[in-house]
Design a protein around this motif. Structure first.
Motif, short mmCIF file in Angstrom:
data_model
loop_
_atom_site.label_atom_id
_atom_site.label_comp_id
_atom_site.label_asym_id
_atom_site.label_seq_id
_atom_site.Cartn_x
_atom_site.Cartn_y
_atom_site.Cartn_z
N ARG A 38 0.85 -1.18 0.00
CA ARG A 38 0.00 0.00 0.00
C ARG A 38 0.89 1.24 0.00
NH1 ARG A 38 -3.76 -0.11 4.77
NH2 ARG A 38 -2.02 0.75 5.97
N GLN A 39 0.48 2.22 -0.77
CA GLN A 39 1.23 3.48 -0.80
C GLN A 39 0.30 4.63 -0.51
OE1 GLN A 39 3.35 4.33 -4.48
NE2 GLN A 39 4.84 5.55 -3.35
N ASP A 40 0.63 5.36 0.52
CA ASP A 40 -0.10 6.58 0.86
C ASP A 40 0.56 7.74 0.14
OD1 ASP A 40 -0.32 5.43 4.27
OD2 ASP A 40 -1.64 5.03 2.57
N PRO A 41 -0.20 8.79 -0.15
CA PRO A 41 0.40 9.94 -0.85
C PRO A 41 1.61 10.49 -0.10
CG PRO A 41 -1.98 10.14 -0.79
CD PRO A 41 -1.63 8.96 0.08
N GLY A 42 2.71 10.66 -0.82
CA GLY A 42 3.91 11.22 -0.23
C GLY A 42 4.73 10.25 0.60
N LYS A 43 4.32 8.98 0.62
CA LYS A 43 5.04 7.99 1.41
C LYS A 43 5.50 6.84 0.53
CE LYS A 43 2.57 8.92 5.73
NZ LYS A 43 1.79 8.32 6.85
N GLU A 44 6.41 6.04 1.07
CA GLU A 44 6.88 4.88 0.34
C GLU A 44 5.87 3.75 0.46
OE1 GLU A 44 11.69 5.60 0.93
OE2 GLU A 44 10.72 3.82 1.72
N ARG A 45 5.97 2.81 -0.48
CA ARG A 45 5.11 1.64 -0.41
C ARG A 45 5.49 0.77 0.78
NH1 ARG A 45 4.56 -0.01 -6.75
NH2 ARG A 45 6.83 0.03 -6.61
N GLU A 46 4.49 0.25 1.46
CA GLU A 46 4.74 -0.66 2.57
C GLU A 46 3.98 -1.96 2.32
OE1 GLU A 46 3.04 -0.06 6.41
OE2 GLU A 46 1.31 1.07 5.64
N ALA A 47 4.59 -3.04 2.74
CA ALA A 47 3.95 -4.34 2.61
C ALA A 47 2.88 -4.49 3.69
CB ALA A 47 4.99 -5.45 2.74
N ILE A 48 1.70 -4.88 3.28
CA ILE A 48 0.64 -5.09 4.26
C ILE A 48 0.25 -6.55 4.37
CG2 ILE A 48 -0.28 -2.75 4.12
CD1 ILE A 48 -2.49 -3.89 2.31
N ALA A 49 0.50 -7.34 3.35
CA ALA A 49 0.19 -8.76 3.40
C ALA A 49 1.03 -9.49 2.34
CB ALA A 49 -1.29 -9.02 3.17
N ALA A 50 1.40 -10.72 2.65
CA ALA A 50 2.17 -11.52 1.71
C ALA A 50 1.78 -12.98 1.88
CB ALA A 50 3.67 -11.35 1.93
N ILE A 51 1.96 -13.72 0.81
CA ILE A 51 1.67 -15.15 0.85
C ILE A 51 2.80 -15.90 0.16
CG2 ILE A 51 0.24 -15.09 -1.23
CD1 ILE A 51 -1.54 -17.24 0.23
N TYR A 52 3.25 -16.96 0.81
CA TYR A 52 4.28 -17.83 0.28
C TYR A 52 3.67 -19.22 0.19
CZ TYR A 52 6.85 -13.89 2.21
OH TYR A 52 7.28 -12.63 2.53
N SER A 53 3.49 -19.72 -1.01
CA SER A 53 2.82 -21.00 -1.20
C SER A 53 3.73 -21.92 -2.00
CB SER A 53 1.50 -20.80 -1.94
OG SER A 53 0.83 -22.01 -2.14
N PHE A 54 4.13 -23.02 -1.35
CA PHE A 54 5.05 -23.98 -1.97
C PHE A 54 4.35 -25.31 -2.14
CE2 PHE A 54 8.37 -21.01 -1.55
CZ PHE A 54 8.26 -20.42 -0.30
#
Length: 137
Positions: A38-54
Motif C-alpha cells: 500500500r502506498q499513501d500519498p507522499g510515502k513509500e510503499r509498505e507491505a501489508i500482506a504476503a503469501i508464500y505457497s510452496f
C-alpha cells in the motif's frame, strides 16, 4: 512475460468491506511468492500482506500481515485461476491508499518466508498498476 492486474478497489465507508483481486497472466511458477503493498500519498510503499505457497511433497504455505491490518485483512490464492485476493473488512480511513500486488520472479523455498518476515519491496520484480481504495464517511 508476467503481467499483474489488480481490480476491486473503490470507495467505502468506515467499517465496510472490499475484496481486491490480482490476476497473474503468464505466471508459470508452481510456487507463489506474492504480496500486497500500500502506498499513501507522499510515502513509500509498505507491505501489508504476503503469501508464500510452496507445492510438491513438502507443501506449505505462510502468510504475513502488517500490524495495521492483522485480524481485518485476509490474503489468499486461487492457484487454478492464478489469482491472489485481499479480503478487507472493518475498513478504516487510514486504510486509504493505492494498493499494488507484486510477485517474485523466482519463488524459492527459503526458511525466512514465514508469518514473521516483513516483505521487502526489492524482492518483487513484477508489479501491477495499482487500484485505489478510499475509506471515508
Amino acid at each position: 512475460q508476467v503481467q499483474l492486474a489488480e481490480s476491486g478497489g473503490g470507495s467505502v465507508q468506515p467499517g465496510g468491506s472490499l475484496r481486491l483481486s490480482c490476476a497473474a497472466s503468464g505466471y508459470t511458477e508452481t510456487n507463489y511468492c506474492m504480496a500486497w503493498f500500500r502506498q499513501d500519498p507522499g510515502k513509500e510503499r509498505e507491505a501489508i500482506a504476503a503469501i508464500y505457497s510452496f507445492g510438491g511433497f513438502d507443501a506449505r504455505e505462510a502468510t504475513y500481515y502488517s500490524d495495521s491490518v492483522k485480524a481485518r485483512f485476509t490474503i489468499s490464492l486461487d492457484n487454478a485461476k492464478k489469482t491472489m485476493y485481499l479480503q478487507m473488512k472493518n475498513l478504516k480511513p487510514e486504510d486509504t491508499g493505492m494498493y499494488y500486488c507484486a510477485a517474485m520472479v523466482y519463488c524459492l523455498r527459503l526458511p525466512r518466508y514465514t508469518s514473521d518476515y516483513v516483505p521487502l519491496e526489492s524482492e518483487y520484480s513484477y508489479w501491477g498498476q495499482g487500484t485505489q481504495v478510499t475509506v471515508s464517511s
